[in-house]
Design a protein around this motif. Structure first.
Motif, PDB file in Angstrom:
ATOM      1  N   GLU A  54       0.840  -1.201   0.000  1.00  0.00           N
ATOM      2  CA  GLU A  54       0.000   0.000   0.000  1.00  0.00           C
ATOM      3  C   GLU A  54       0.870   1.244   0.000  1.00  0.00           C
ATOM      4  OE1 GLU A  54      -3.323   2.292   2.805  1.00  0.00           O
ATOM      5  OE2 GLU A  54      -2.562   0.307   3.368  1.00  0.00           O
ATOM      6  N   LEU A  55       0.549   2.195  -0.861  1.00  0.00           N
ATOM      7  CA  LEU A  55       1.259   3.471  -0.926  1.00  0.00           C
ATOM      8  C   LEU A  55       0.336   4.595  -0.482  1.00  0.00           C
ATOM      9  CD1 LEU A  55       3.211   3.383  -4.331  1.00  0.00           C
ATOM     10  CD2 LEU A  55       4.176   3.267  -2.036  1.00  0.00           C
ATOM     11  N   ARG A  56       0.865   5.509   0.336  1.00  0.00           N
ATOM     12  CA  ARG A  56       0.171   6.740   0.682  1.00  0.00           C
ATOM     13  C   ARG A  56       1.063   7.880   0.252  1.00  0.00           C
ATOM     14  NH1 ARG A  56      -3.455   6.811   4.927  1.00  0.00           N
ATOM     15  NH2 ARG A  56      -3.765   8.999   4.327  1.00  0.00           N
ATOM     16  N   VAL A  57       0.583   8.710  -0.643  1.00  0.00           N
ATOM     17  CA  VAL A  57       1.384   9.813  -1.171  1.00  0.00           C
ATOM     18  C   VAL A  57       0.633  11.116  -0.927  1.00  0.00           C
ATOM     19  CG1 VAL A  57       2.673  10.689  -3.151  1.00  0.00           C
ATOM     20  CG2 VAL A  57       2.177   8.237  -2.982  1.00  0.00           C
ATOM     21  N   ILE A  58       1.324  12.106  -0.365  1.00  0.00           N
ATOM     22  CA  ILE A  58       0.687  13.396  -0.113  1.00  0.00           C
ATOM     23  C   ILE A  58       1.527  14.514  -0.711  1.00  0.00           C
ATOM     24  CG2 ILE A  58      -0.434  12.617   2.016  1.00  0.00           C
ATOM     25  CD1 ILE A  58       1.754  14.132   3.558  1.00  0.00           C
ATOM     26  N   ALA A  59       0.887  15.632  -0.983  1.00  0.00           N
ATOM     27  CA  ALA A  59       1.556  16.860  -1.418  1.00  0.00           C
ATOM     28  C   ALA A  59       1.220  17.949  -0.412  1.00  0.00           C
ATOM     29  CB  ALA A  59       1.085  17.265  -2.808  1.00  0.00           C
ATOM     30  N   GLY A  97       1.350  16.848  14.432  1.00  0.00           N
ATOM     31  CA  GLY A  97       1.049  16.626  15.837  1.00  0.00           C
ATOM     32  C   GLY A  97       0.924  15.149  16.167  1.00  0.00           C
ATOM     33  N   LEU A  98       0.247  14.398  15.299  1.00  0.00           N
ATOM     34  CA  LEU A  98       0.110  12.955  15.521  1.00  0.00           C
ATOM     35  C   LEU A  98       1.460  12.251  15.433  1.00  0.00           C
ATOM     36  CD1 LEU A  98      -3.165  12.199  13.527  1.00  0.00           C
ATOM     37  CD2 LEU A  98      -2.880  12.268  16.013  1.00  0.00           C
ATOM     38  N   GLY A  99       2.328  12.755  14.565  1.00  0.00           N
ATOM     39  CA  GLY A  99       3.670  12.181  14.475  1.00  0.00           C
ATOM     40  C   GLY A  99       4.428  12.330  15.785  1.00  0.00           C
ATOM     41  N   VAL A 100       4.312  13.504  16.409  1.00  0.00           N
ATOM     42  CA  VAL A 100       4.963  13.720  17.702  1.00  0.00           C
ATOM     43  C   VAL A 100       4.314  12.857  18.784  1.00  0.00           C
ATOM     44  CG1 VAL A 100       5.282  15.434  19.547  1.00  0.00           C
ATOM     45  CG2 VAL A 100       5.846  16.016  17.177  1.00  0.00           C
ATOM     46  N   ILE A 101       3.001  12.757  18.760  1.00  0.00           N
ATOM     47  CA  ILE A 101       2.306  11.889  19.726  1.00  0.00           C
ATOM     48  C   ILE A 101       2.793  10.448  19.594  1.00  0.00           C
ATOM     49  CG2 ILE A 101       0.042  10.833  20.199  1.00  0.00           C
ATOM     50  CD1 ILE A 101      -1.174  13.619  19.673  1.00  0.00           C
ATOM     51  N   PHE A 175       8.423  22.806  23.338  1.00  0.00           N
ATOM     52  CA  PHE A 175       8.246  23.049  21.905  1.00  0.00           C
ATOM     53  C   PHE A 175       8.913  21.898  21.163  1.00  0.00           C
ATOM     54  CE2 PHE A 175       9.742  24.832  17.812  1.00  0.00           C
ATOM     55  CZ  PHE A 175       8.505  25.151  17.267  1.00  0.00           C
ATOM     56  N   TYR A 176       8.106  21.139  20.404  1.00  0.00           N
ATOM     57  CA  TYR A 176       8.610  19.988  19.655  1.00  0.00           C
ATOM     58  C   TYR A 176       8.934  20.436  18.233  1.00  0.00           C
ATOM     59  CZ  TYR A 176       6.731  17.356  23.583  1.00  0.00           C
ATOM     60  OH  TYR A 176       6.470  16.884  24.839  1.00  0.00           O
ATOM     61  N   ALA A 177      10.220  20.455  17.906  1.00  0.00           N
ATOM     62  CA  ALA A 177      10.688  20.962  16.620  1.00  0.00           C
ATOM     63  C   ALA A 177      10.776  19.823  15.609  1.00  0.00           C
ATOM     64  CB  ALA A 177      12.045  21.632  16.775  1.00  0.00           C
ATOM     65  N   VAL A 178       9.989  19.941  14.530  1.00  0.00           N
ATOM     66  CA  VAL A 178       9.922  18.924  13.484  1.00  0.00           C
ATOM     67  C   VAL A 178      10.451  19.535  12.189  1.00  0.00           C
ATOM     68  CG1 VAL A 178       8.389  17.424  12.150  1.00  0.00           C
ATOM     69  CG2 VAL A 178       7.912  17.858  14.572  1.00  0.00           C
ATOM     70  N   GLY A 179      11.179  18.754  11.427  1.00  0.00           N
ATOM     71  CA  GLY A 179      11.635  19.225  10.120  1.00  0.00           C
ATOM     72  C   GLY A 179      13.144  19.150   9.987  1.00  0.00           C
ATOM     73  N   GLY A 180      13.600  18.921   8.747  1.00  0.00           N
ATOM     74  CA  GLY A 180      15.020  18.708   8.492  1.00  0.00           C
ATOM     75  C   GLY A 180      15.901  19.882   8.835  1.00  0.00           C
ATOM     76  N   GLY A 264       7.198  13.143  12.185  1.00  0.00           N
ATOM     77  CA  GLY A 264       6.311  14.225  11.793  1.00  0.00           C
ATOM     78  C   GLY A 264       5.151  13.723  10.967  1.00  0.00           C
ATOM     79  N   VAL A 265       4.954  14.341   9.817  1.00  0.00           N
ATOM     80  CA  VAL A 265       3.784  14.061   8.985  1.00  0.00           C
ATOM     81  C   VAL A 265       3.712  12.585   8.584  1.00  0.00           C
ATOM     82  CG1 VAL A 265       2.724  14.497   6.738  1.00  0.00           C
ATOM     83  CG2 VAL A 265       3.537  16.409   8.133  1.00  0.00           C
ATOM     84  N   ARG A 266       4.818  12.024   8.143  1.00  0.00           N
ATOM     85  CA  ARG A 266       4.817  10.620   7.696  1.00  0.00           C
ATOM     86  C   ARG A 266       4.364   9.687   8.810  1.00  0.00           C
ATOM     87  NH1 ARG A 266      10.506   7.946   6.179  1.00  0.00           N
ATOM     88  NH2 ARG A 266      10.808   8.473   8.378  1.00  0.00           N
TER      89      ARG A 266
END
Length: 472
Positions: A54-59, A97-101, A175-180, A264-266
């Motif tokens: 199964e693939l999930r792809v988002i933009a 937010g769900l990724g951090v949870i 503060f939860y910092a997400v991102g490269g 994060g998002v993934r």
């Protein structure tokens, strides 16, 4: 396969720079589109080779803001062979937010996800998320909008953040910092501090340290940043802009501290597909159970070791929150993962595996506790190494003492049981008055060797007691 603590089979990224010129031109650049399409074709081939079901792809932001976003998505869907979901800024914030949870044990604070095109903010508490917000302050977007001027970028950041009510929820919380880009900043901070644990997830920095550090990065010459090999060349031009956004967030939000999240998002996409029961499961314990099943000589032994260890701690009157009960269970589950290694290297190898494992739901103090307990379980109570010495600097004295105590318990338990189930329940160990008492049934009395006596004496000393070996 969906799981509370999924193992990454393959992890790959391509920094196509889709958001590079959207703010000024309103369009995705042709070269960025070509790079992204080529990456998607490659990813499709790899997914087919790995038989992905199964693939999930988002933009996200770049495709949201660009006038040619729909055209790009159509081409991207053809390249990947899969429908692509264009998500809103609010939806992106919720997924972050769900990724951090999914990655922390009962998080409480505000999540900030800094991408190339946008910044998302959302409050999280336990397993719940608040209302998210999205502003066009991603590194590429800010570089574009400011025309490469940090002074102009500072004004843009201030104007955008002034619109966000979510900042009020940050005061006094994490503060939860997400991102490269923010992970790259944290890498620089670790490098500057000579930090002993090269793991990003859960890396925590007091706000006062971050504020000084981001100012240093903002002023740093590009050649200084280029000297840090651990930061990718594609991210280096964005570091000053990411530092600027973080600095302004700190000034306005006044968080208690900054915690880096590698999830994060993934991971949020995966987490929301789990059942409520699976979402509420402990990811650290689940990962430790997986390690136990894969690497222990007899996985059944861990449950017996948990009871045996707790019995000693409880009868000794030691508080169970230093560390918590879940950490005692975790360290028992990981206690036999190094038995296949050469005896001279079991301690060091196990320590490195645990310290750098893809664990979530644990902070760096917890990692160091687990790693050092298993290091000394294999290498001995007086053993040392540069890696172990570095990890010890992360532990408060009481937690370090507990790690050594757990190691001493394990050294007795494994000498008695050889890591096999069925022995420990028949040889009870408990503290009675001022003694540590170990009792044997008649048919197992031969296990009471001189080595067992020596290790029991060592354990009793850590407990502040005498020891006694008796019969049931």
């Amino acid at each position: 396969m969906l799981a509370r603590a999924p193992a990454q089979v393959f992890n790959e990224k391509e920094m196509a720079g889709l958001g590079r010129q959207v703010a000024t031109t309103g369009r995705l650049a042709d070269d960025a589109i070509a790079k992204a399409i080529n990456a998607l074709v490659r990813f499709r081939i790899l997914c087919e080779a790995m038989h992905v079901g199964e693939l999930r792809v988002i933009a996200t932001a770049a495709a949201r803001y660009a006038s040619n976003g729909p055209e790009f998505i159509a081409r991207a869907e053809e390249a990947i062979g899969q429908p692509i979901e264009l998500i809103s800024g609010g939806r992106e914030a919720v997924l972050s937010g769900l990724g951090v949870i999914s990655g922390f044990d009962v998080p409480d604070g505000v999540v900030g996800d800094l991408g190339g095109g946008s910044l998302e903010l959302i409050s999280v508490k336990g397993g719940s998320v608040g209302q998210g917000a999205s502003v066009p302050l991603g590194g590429l977007a800010l570089l574009d909008r400011s025309k490469g001027s940090l002074r102009a970028a500072e004004k843009i950041v201030k104007d955008e953040l002034d619109k966000l009510p979510q900042l009020a929820a940050m005061k006094g919380r994490d503060f939860y910092a997400v991102g490269g880009t923010w992970r790259a900043l944290a890498t620089l901070h670790q490098h500057r501090m000579a930090y002993p644990l090269n793991v990003m997830h859960g890396y925590a920095v007091p706000t006062r340290d971050v504020a000084d550090f981001v100012k240093l990065v903002e002023r740093a010459d590009a050649s200084v940043l280029d000297a840090i090999d651990s930061v990718s060349s594609a991210r280096r031009p964005l570091l000053a802009y990411g530092a600027l956004v973080l600095d302004e967030l700190i000034k306005r939000g006044k968080p208690r501290g900054i915690i880096i999240s590698a999830q994060g998002v993934r991971e949020g996409l995966l987490h929301e597909q789990l059942s409520p029961e699976e979402q509420n499961a402990d990811p650290l314990l689940q990962a430790a159970r997986d390690y136990n099943l894969l690497r222990a000589r007899d996985p059944r032994h861990a449950a017996e070791l948990i009871n045996w260890t707790r019995g000693i701690l409880e009868t000794a009157g030691l508080p169970q929150d230093e560390p918590s009960g879940r950490m005692i269970e975790t360290v028992c589950l990981l206690s036999d993962i190094g038995w296949r290694a050469h005896p001279d290297y079991r301690g060091e190898q196990s320590m490195n595996v645990i310290a750098h494992a893809y664990f979530t739901g644990i902070d760096h103090v917890g990692r160091a506790f687990l790693a050092l307990a298993i290091f000394h379980r294999y290498a001995g109570m007086k053993a040392s190494s540069p890696g172990a010495a570095g990890l010890k600097t992360l532990l408060p004295p009481a937690i370090l003492a507990r790690a050594l105590l757990i190691a001493a318990i394990f050294r007795v338990a494994y000498l008695l049981s050889a890591g096999m189930a069925g022995i420990l329940p028949r040889i009870p160990a408990a503290c009675v008055d001022n003694r540590l008492l170990l009792r044997f049934p008649d048919d197992l009395s031969a296990l009471a060797s001189e080595r067992v006596e020596g290790r029991l004496k060592q354990l009793a000393k850590l407990l502040g007691r005498d020891f006694e070996i008796g019969r049931l």
